[in-house]
Enzyme design. Structure first.
Site, PDB file in Angstrom:
ATOM      1  N   GLY A  27      31.327  57.243  23.780  1.00  0.00           N
ATOM      2  CA  GLY A  27      32.739  57.554  24.082  1.00  0.00           C
ATOM      3  C   GLY A  27      33.621  57.112  22.935  1.00  0.00           C
ATOM      4  O   GLY A  27      34.735  56.618  23.128  1.00  0.00           O
ATOM      5  N   LYS A  76      41.182  37.045  27.278  1.00  0.00           N
ATOM      6  CA  LYS A  76      42.547  36.644  26.908  1.00  0.00           C
ATOM      7  C   LYS A  76      42.582  35.136  26.703  1.00  0.00           C
ATOM      8  O   LYS A  76      42.107  34.378  27.543  1.00  0.00           O
ATOM      9  CB  LYS A  76      43.546  37.040  28.009  1.00  0.00           C
ATOM     10  CG  LYS A  76      43.727  38.549  28.124  1.00  0.00           C
ATOM     11  CD  LYS A  76      44.793  38.874  29.152  1.00  0.00           C
ATOM     12  CE  LYS A  76      44.813  40.343  29.503  1.00  0.00           C
ATOM     13  NZ  LYS A  76      45.399  41.213  28.490  1.00  0.00           N
ATOM     14  N   GLU A  94      53.176  45.498  35.405  1.00  0.00           N
ATOM     15  CA  GLU A  94      53.267  46.378  34.245  1.00  0.00           C
ATOM     16  C   GLU A  94      54.521  47.222  34.357  1.00  0.00           C
ATOM     17  O   GLU A  94      54.919  47.617  35.453  1.00  0.00           O
ATOM     18  CB  GLU A  94      52.042  47.293  34.185  1.00  0.00           C
ATOM     19  CG  GLU A  94      50.762  46.528  33.931  1.00  0.00           C
ATOM     20  CD  GLU A  94      49.569  47.479  33.856  1.00  0.00           C
ATOM     21  OE1 GLU A  94      49.291  47.958  32.759  1.00  0.00           O
ATOM     22  OE2 GLU A  94      48.961  47.742  34.901  1.00  0.00           O
ATOM     23  N   HIS A 143      40.314  41.866  37.563  1.00  0.00           N
ATOM     24  CA  HIS A 143      41.098  40.903  36.786  1.00  0.00           C
ATOM     25  C   HIS A 143      41.708  39.778  37.626  1.00  0.00           C
ATOM     26  O   HIS A 143      41.593  38.603  37.291  1.00  0.00           O
ATOM     27  CB  HIS A 143      42.238  41.617  36.052  1.00  0.00           C
ATOM     28  CG  HIS A 143      41.798  42.796  35.243  1.00  0.00           C
ATOM     29  ND1 HIS A 143      40.607  42.835  34.565  1.00  0.00           N
ATOM     30  CD2 HIS A 143      42.398  43.994  34.990  1.00  0.00           C
ATOM     31  CE1 HIS A 143      40.495  43.996  33.924  1.00  0.00           C
ATOM     32  NE2 HIS A 143      41.560  44.719  34.185  1.00  0.00           N
TER      33      HIS A 143
END
Ligand code: BG6
Length: 489
Positions: free
Chosen positions: A11, A182, A216, A240
């Site tokens: 991909g 992160k 978001e 998450h």
């Protein structure tokens, strides 16, 4: 042990590879972390050759890094790539891949990484094709990296895992959740377990509740094909947010060894209280954004986004209350929420402490005194903020809120894309920050009753204004009148 000889990207022309993978791998090149022996293979359907791919790669890097691009590092990086044209669903295409992989590399190396940046429905097909082409050899410790979502529910995750295990041992499988890459998320571990003053406070005696927010500003963009089948609960909460919850709630592992860490995380997931069907509506709320304006521009309602059916019941927002039934967390609610088209892009963990047992300052304006908060801002701001009270200078005994704030990154310290850390771990074979299957399984078990309930009814699907903090109905989640969402870090 030597590192891999080849890193094959399935991909290779997809959005994830362009925006996250390639810039992160370049970053590893720049940092001198890629061994001379490592070559990359971009595998995609488009009728290109290696030269054309390298032009594309140069464009991607120029767009991401602009004037900051290090030309020498970029040249080295681009030269590592070969392009193989092929349809990954077609077994015949794997012969070209095989030829490429058999090309000797300079230096010592011994395995291949297969990175599946492809739609989850194609995972099984690709794994079978790799096997048929003889590319699943365990001798060289080949590694396979799979992106989330791992399945769409418990049974599909189990089926996928069984198929993966027919061809690869668990040590070869790297299930990515990019939140674990992160730095601020990893900082939760360091903050908790490198500071002995924190541990005595980190329990139900001192903590009133925990909030985990991933908000978001953007809508679903061009991703309706994926998102409308997924929804926020699968897309963000199952992966998450529950991962972040485990890091907040876990016990100290005996070491940072991959299994020690994951053993503790999975215990937290196992301790999450099962929600009885008749109280689901009180602890799990969903909503969709309506039409409106964001920053002065008109934005479409979720159901009017391109590719979304106009009777879609898929949630673009979810808020859920969990309880972790163990000694440390009994009675402490964990409020989780995530949504698109909200007021700001903001990911954070906010821990609210209990009120002092006796209010000494109530002759002063202490009705407005919020108890102490500890906030981990994960993005875009990266900081740890502690709110405490001190006496306001002057003649009266008035408490004043102090914010002790640490932006833990010095100005000269670069911000890394979460993928850079994780990709380096794949190359070096460290699985601590990857998800073990029992974690996936438990996370599906936790959310499956909610998924099922929501799939059976279109009732109580709320609407919220774009640019807001979500539906006001979520206030029913809170157990006490003085609890409410904290929107600012
Ligand atoms: C992805 C989801 O896993 O995470 C997306 O599929 C979401 O829908 C993204 O936008 C958020 O990631 P980040 O790193 O921007 O918080």
């Amino acid at each position: 042990m030597s590192g891999p000889c080849h890193f094959v990207v399935f991909g290779a022309l997809g959005h994830l590879v362009t925006t996250k993978l390639l810039p992160s791998l370049y970053h590893l090149e720049l940092a001198g972390r890629l061994d001379e022996a490592l070559g990359f293979v971009a595998f995609a359907r488009r009728d290109w050759d290696t030269l054309r791919w390298r032009v594309h790669l140069n464009d991607v890097l120029a767009e991401q890094y602009g004037a900051n691009l290090d030309k020498a590092a970029a040249r080295r990086f681009v030269q590592r790539f070969e392009y193989v044209k092929g349809d990954y669903t077609n077994p015949a295409a794997y012969q070209h891949l095989l030829e490429q992989i058999n090309t000797p590399r300079p230096g010592r190396c011994e395995s291949v990484v297969f990175y599946l940046a492809i739609p989850p429905d194609d995972f099984i097909q690709v794994v079978r094709n790799l096997d048929e082409a003889g590319l699943n050899s365990v001798v060289g410790q080949h590694r396979i990296v799979v992106e989330k979502p791992f399945g769409t529910n418990l049974s599909s995750a189990r089926a996928l895992n069984a198929e993966l295990h027919r061809h690869y041992r668990e040590e070869q499988v790297f299930r990515i959740d990019h939140y674990l890459g992160k730095e601020t998320v990893q900082n939760l571990l360091v903050f908790r377990f490198a500071n002995s003053i924190i541990e005595p406070l980190w329990n139900r005696h001192y903590i009133d509740h925990v909030q985990i927010t991933a908000a978001e500003e953007s809508g679903i963009g061009e991703r309706a094909g994926y998102f409308d089948h997924s929804g926020t609960l699968r897309d963000m909460v199952q992966s998450h947010l529950l991962q972040v919850l485990t890091l907040v709630a876990m016990e100290a592992p005996a070491s940072l060894d991959a299994d020690a860490l994951r053993d503790e995380k999975v215990k937290v997931l196992r301790s999450i209280r099962k929600i009885p069907v008749d109280s689901l509506d009180d602890v799990a709320l969903r909503a969709q954004y309506g039409a409106g304006e964001v920053n002065g521009a008109a934005v479409a309602a979720y159901r009017d986004e391109p590719g979304v059916p106009n009777d879609s019941n898929t949630e673009s927002y979810a808020a859920i209350k969990f309880h972790v039934d163990n000694w440390r967390w009994q009675g402490v609610p964990f409020y989780l929420r995530s949504g698109k088209r909200l007021a700001a892009r903001r990911t954070m963990v906010a821990i609210r402490f209990r009120e002092p047992p006796h209010q000494l300052f109530c002759d002063t304006p202490c009705e407005s005194m919020d108890p102490n908060w500890l906030v981990f801002a994960i993005q875009p701001e990266e900081s740890i903020r502690f709110e405490l009270y001190a006496r306001e200078p002057g003649l009266s005994m008035t408490p004043r809120l102090l914010r002790i704030d640490t932006n833990y990154r010095a100005e000269h310290e670069q911000r890394l894309n979460a993928y850079a850390t994780l990709l380096l771990d794949v190359i070096e074979g460290d699985r601590s920050l990857f998800i073990r299957f029992d974690e996936v399984e438990m996370a599906w078990q936790v959310i499956e009753p909610i998924l099922e309930h929501w799939s059976q009814t279109s009732e109580r699907l709320y609407t919220y204004a774009p640019g807001s903090w979500g539906p006001k109905e979520t206030r029913v989640l809170f157990e006490k009148p003085n609890q409410s969402w904290r929107n600012e870090p």
